[in-house]
Structures are given as structure tokens and as C-alpha cells.
Design a protein around this motif. Structure first.
Motif, PDB file in Angstrom:
ATOM      1  N   GLN A  50     -46.089 -26.109 -98.546  1.00 10.64           N
ATOM      2  CA  GLN A  50     -45.550 -26.986 -97.497  1.00 10.64           C
ATOM      3  C   GLN A  50     -46.458 -27.008 -96.272  1.00 10.64           C
ATOM      4  O   GLN A  50     -46.629 -28.047 -95.643  1.00 10.64           O
ATOM      5  N   GLU A  91     -38.787 -24.524-102.709  1.00  9.56           N
ATOM      6  CA  GLU A  91     -38.603 -24.682-101.267  1.00  9.56           C
ATOM      7  C   GLU A  91     -38.553 -26.169-100.952  1.00  9.56           C
ATOM      8  O   GLU A  91     -39.144 -26.990-101.669  1.00  9.56           O
ATOM      9  N   PHE A 117     -40.054 -18.278 -89.508  1.00  9.97           N
ATOM     10  CA  PHE A 117     -40.538 -19.667 -89.594  1.00  9.97           C
ATOM     11  C   PHE A 117     -39.470 -20.718 -89.317  1.00  9.97           C
ATOM     12  O   PHE A 117     -39.753 -21.909 -89.334  1.00  9.97           O
ATOM     13  N   GLY A 148     -31.794 -19.507 -98.349  1.00  5.95           N
ATOM     14  CA  GLY A 148     -32.036 -19.365 -96.916  1.00  5.95           C
ATOM     15  C   GLY A 148     -32.561 -20.692 -96.386  1.00  5.95           C
ATOM     16  O   GLY A 148     -33.188 -21.456 -97.125  1.00  5.95           O
ATOM     17  N   ALA A 194     -36.014 -26.807 -93.312  1.00  3.65           N
ATOM     18  CA  ALA A 194     -36.625 -26.233 -94.517  1.00  3.65           C
ATOM     19  C   ALA A 194     -35.620 -25.306 -95.170  1.00  3.65           C
ATOM     20  O   ALA A 194     -34.694 -24.809 -94.513  1.00  3.65           O
ATOM     21  N   GLY A 231     -35.238 -22.452 -98.846  1.00  7.33           N
ATOM     22  CA  GLY A 231     -35.896 -21.819 -99.988  1.00  7.33           C
ATOM     23  C   GLY A 231     -34.882 -21.119-100.863  1.00  7.33           C
ATOM     24  O   GLY A 231     -33.947 -20.498-100.350  1.00  7.33           O
TER      25      GLY A 231
HETATM   26  C1  2NL Z   1     -35.143 -17.426 -98.783  1.00  7.97           C
HETATM   27  C2  2NL Z   1     -35.546 -18.068 -97.523  1.00  7.97           C
HETATM   28  C3  2NL Z   1     -36.595 -19.972 -96.617  1.00  7.97           C
HETATM   29  C4  2NL Z   1     -38.024 -21.559 -95.600  1.00  7.97           C
HETATM   30  C5  2NL Z   1     -37.719 -20.734 -96.647  1.00  7.97           C
HETATM   31  C6  2NL Z   1     -39.936 -22.800 -94.665  1.00  7.97           C
HETATM   32  C7  2NL Z   1     -41.151 -23.374 -94.965  1.00  7.97           C
HETATM   33  C8  2NL Z   1     -41.896 -23.896 -93.953  1.00  7.97           C
HETATM   34  C9  2NL Z   1     -41.457 -23.864 -92.666  1.00  7.97           C
HETATM   35  C10 2NL Z   1     -40.243 -23.287 -92.430  1.00  7.97           C
HETATM   36 CL1  2NL Z   1     -43.392 -24.572 -94.287  1.00  7.97          CL
HETATM   37  N1  2NL Z   1     -39.513 -22.761 -93.419  1.00  7.97           N
HETATM   38  N2  2NL Z   1     -39.198 -22.271 -95.679  1.00  7.97           N
HETATM   39  C11 2NL Z   1     -37.174 -21.612 -94.514  1.00  7.97           C
HETATM   40  C12 2NL Z   1     -36.042 -20.829 -94.487  1.00  7.97           C
HETATM   41  C13 2NL Z   1     -35.728 -20.005 -95.543  1.00  7.97           C
HETATM   42  O1  2NL Z   1     -36.322 -19.186 -97.717  1.00  7.97           O
HETATM   43  O2  2NL Z   1     -34.373 -16.510 -98.751  1.00  7.97           O
HETATM   44  N3  2NL Z   1     -35.646 -17.878 -99.911  1.00  7.97           N
HETATM   45  C14 2NL Z   1     -35.345 -17.322-101.186  1.00  7.97           C
END
Ligand code: 2NL
Length: 344
Positions: free
Chosen positions: A175, A212, A252, A284, A307, A309
Motif C-alpha cells: 500500500q 489489507e 500507522f 484491525g 486502512a 488488515g
Molecule cells: C491487524 C492490523 C492493520 C493497517 C493494518 C495500514 C496500511 C497503511 C497505512 C495505514 Cl499503508 N494502515 N494498515 C491499519 C490498521 C490495522 O492491521 O491486526 N492486522 C491483522
């Protein structure tokens, strides 16, 4: 050498005189002369006693003898009526051949495709990127400070040849690469394999799959995030599933949240899967941190974005009630065959 020659001549005349009167006798002939413990094999074994100077000649002699015995066997077989033609008559050529087995889609692929198709309907397209990343795209651009624990050798696989290279720990790096292209608005999902330095167990693995998502445009709000994820969950798990958002923290995103769904196993009543809470965490999410936008050259006063994921293994385990992560990477066909056949 002379001794060997005499022996062979003696056997030759014995074999020449052989006759067989039945299939059993033919088989006895084969075992006696051509079987694994037969005469030809044992006489071949005598090569090792032949003097080096005579080896070439003895080898030729033994080969000729072998061919002689084989030809005699064919002759006897032919005379006994045990021919190719009679063999063909005993094979029922009308029987169907052995069926080719049809493979089946891997459960991770089934779920990944379903996730992609749901977000496709909301206007998201798929982006992919490299699994070997540099520190900038995997960590620094995402506002992870230099001393953040995720950067630890214990959690991340570094490529030893170059300390700036690593195996991506999330697909956020894809991303970042898309945001750096500065073509807005941006509405993408990034599925793919990611790596973490974890001890393998029923609940953790050193590689797994993630999806994501990222949406950046003018006036994107937290309400858009909630509605998008609510639509996703209803399409993925059915219209009766409930959701809740809990505040969380990621470097992030700001604000950040985690989303739970009502437990599919016990319908929210409380079981082992939801640890008696009635809820299971599935992803998340949050509003993209202004620093992350600026890191990619995007004006954070003009643009906002959300965002999220999620781990595909986790969604798959919930969908199919699979209790051990290791099943996904062991390629045991007894496990894999239970999922729908590949038809197209
Ligand atoms: C989780 C949490 C997350 C994101 C992923 C993201 C990507 C960009 C900028 C901001 Cl480029 N955020 N990704 C944001 C929040 C949570 O994943 O627990 N994943 C299994």
C-alpha cells in the motif's frame, strides 16, 4: 576363463534341450534361469573372479549367454501358446480406465477469492508487491519508530546479506508503494503472504496470509470505514452476524480500532473459540495517520483515508471450524480434499 567357457557351453546344451509342457513348467524355467536368484544372475556374479585382462572378453561371453537364455525363453513361451495375443484376450478392454483425480482449491485460496470478490463490488482493485522488502516500505514509512519492537530480530526475518532487506511482515508495504505513485483517489486491497519470526504452533506460524485494504480520497471518514467493514462482514459471514468496534492502537493509524464479530460457533452464547465472551476479533483498522500520508508525498490537509488488515487463516479457521494453523501448510490431501473441487 576356460573354466567359465566350459561351464557356459554345458549350460547352453542343457538349455537347448529344454522343453516345457505347461505354463507352470514355463514359469519354472524362467525362475531357474532368469529369476532374481537364477542361473544367469549367479553366473554374472562370477565376473569378479575373472582376471583383469580377461574381463572384456568374459563380459561379452556372459552377455551373449544372457541373450541366448532370453531367446530360448521367448521360444518356449511362444510354443506353449502363452503369446501376446492370448494375453490380450484375458484383458477386458471394455473396462473403464483408472479415473484421474480432480484437485481441490486450497481453503486459503477459497477464502481469499471470496474476500477479493466482496471488496471488488465496493470498487476496490487488487494490488500486489514484493515479499522481500526494504526497511522504508515495511517500517519507516508506516511511522514505526527506529526502536519499535516489531523491528526486532526476534520478530522479523532480515536478509543477512543486506541489513536493509527483510521478508515483509504485513502487506502494508504494498500500500505504501501504491501511495507513493500519487494517483488519487486510491481504493485497493492487498492480499499476500507475510512472514514473522514465530515459533510454529496450532495458533502461530512463521508465514501466513493477509488482506489489507486502503481507501484514500477527499473527505473519507471513520463512518465510511465502519460501513465498508460492516458490508464485508455481512457478505462474508451472513446477515445475522453482529459486529463491534473496540478502540486500539497502531502507529500507522489514528484513531485505531479492532473489530469483533459475534461468535459463529456458539452464536454469541459463549464457547471455547470465543473464550466464553461471545465475540471474536477478526481485524484491525483505523484512519491512516497523517504522517504516513506525508511520508508518501500525499497532502494530509486535502486527503484522508482508512486502512484495515486481517489474517486470512483466521477468517478461514472461523468459516470452516479449523483448529490448527499448521494444517494450511502441511499439504495433507486428507485435509485438502474436504474443500470444494476445482471446476473452472
Ligand atoms: C491487524 C492490523 C492493520 C493497517 C493494518 C495500514 C496500511 C497503511 C497505512 C495505514 Cl499503508 N494502515 N494498515 C491499519 C490498521 C490495522 O492491521 O491486526 N492486522 C491483522
Amino acid at each position: 576363463m576356460d573354466e567359465l567357457l566350459q561351464k557356459i557351453e554345458a549350460y547352453k546344451s542343457e538349455i537347448k534341450a529344454s522343453v516345457v509342457g505347461s505354463k507352470d513348467e514355463l514359469e519354472s524355467f524362467r525362475i531357474k534361469y532368469l529369476g532374481t536368484k537364477g542361473l544367469v544372475k549367479s553366473i554374472m556374479g562370477e565376473m569378479k573372479n575373472v582376471a583383469a585382462d580377461n574381463k572384456k572378453e568374459a563380459g561379452q561371453l556372459l552377455n551373449e549367454f544372457k541373450i541366448f537364455v532370453e531367446e530360448k525363453f521367448e521360444e518356449l513361451r511362444h510354443n506353449s501358446g502363452e503369446t501376446a495375443a492370448t494375453t490380450a484376450q484375458t484383458i477386458d478392454v471394455s473396462l473403464p480406465g483408472a479415473a484421474a483425480t480432480i484437485g481441490s482449491r486450497h481453503p486459503i485460496s477459497i477464502v481469499q477469492n471470496k474476500i477479493i470478490s466482496i471488496f471488488h463490488r465496493l470498487g476496490f482493485s487488487v494490488s500486489e508487491g514484493p515479499e522481500i522488502e526494504d526497511d522504508w516500505h515495511n517500517f519507516s514509512a508506516l511511522n514505526l519508530p527506529e526502536n519499535h519492537p516489531a523491528r526486532d530480530m526476534q520478530d522479523t526475518f532480515y536478509i543477512l546479506k543486506n541489513p536493509d532487506w527483510l521478508l515483509r511482515t504485513h502487506t502494508s508495504s504494498v500500500q505504501i508503494r501504491e501511495m507513493e505513485k500519487n494517483q488519487l483517489p486510491l481504493r485497493i486491497i492487498c492480499p499476500g503472504r507475510v512472514y514473522r519470526n514465530e515459533t510454529i504452533s496450532a495458533r502461530a506460524h512463521c508465514f501466513f496470509n493477509q488482506v489489507e485494504g486502503l481507501y484514500i480520497a477527499e473527505n473519507v471518514s471513520f463512518a465510511d470505514l465502519k460501513q465498508t467493514l460492516y458490508f464485508f462482514v455481512q457478505e462474508m459471514f451472513g446477515s445475522s452476524v453482529k459486529v463491534r468496534f473496540r478502540p486500539s492502537y497502531f502507529p500507522f493509524t489514528e484513531p485505531s480500532a479492532e473489530m469483533d464479530i459475534s461468535c459463529l460457533i456458539c452464536d454469541g452464547k459463549g464457547c471455547n473459540v470465543c473464550k466464553k465472551t461471545g465475540w471474536v476479533e477478526i481485524l484491525g483498522c483505523g484512519m491512516v495517520h497523517p504522517k504516513v500520508l506525508e511520508n508518501c508525498g500525499i497532502d494530509s490537509n486535502k486527503y484522508t483515508g482508512f486502512a484495515f488488515g486481517m489474517g486470512i487463516e483466521r477468517i478461514t479457521m472461523l468459516s470452516y471450524q479449523i483448529k490448527d494453523l499448521r494444517l494450511f501448510s502441511e499439504n495433507d490431501v486428507r485435509f485438502l480434499q474436504q474443500f470444494s473441487a476445482v471446476t473452472g
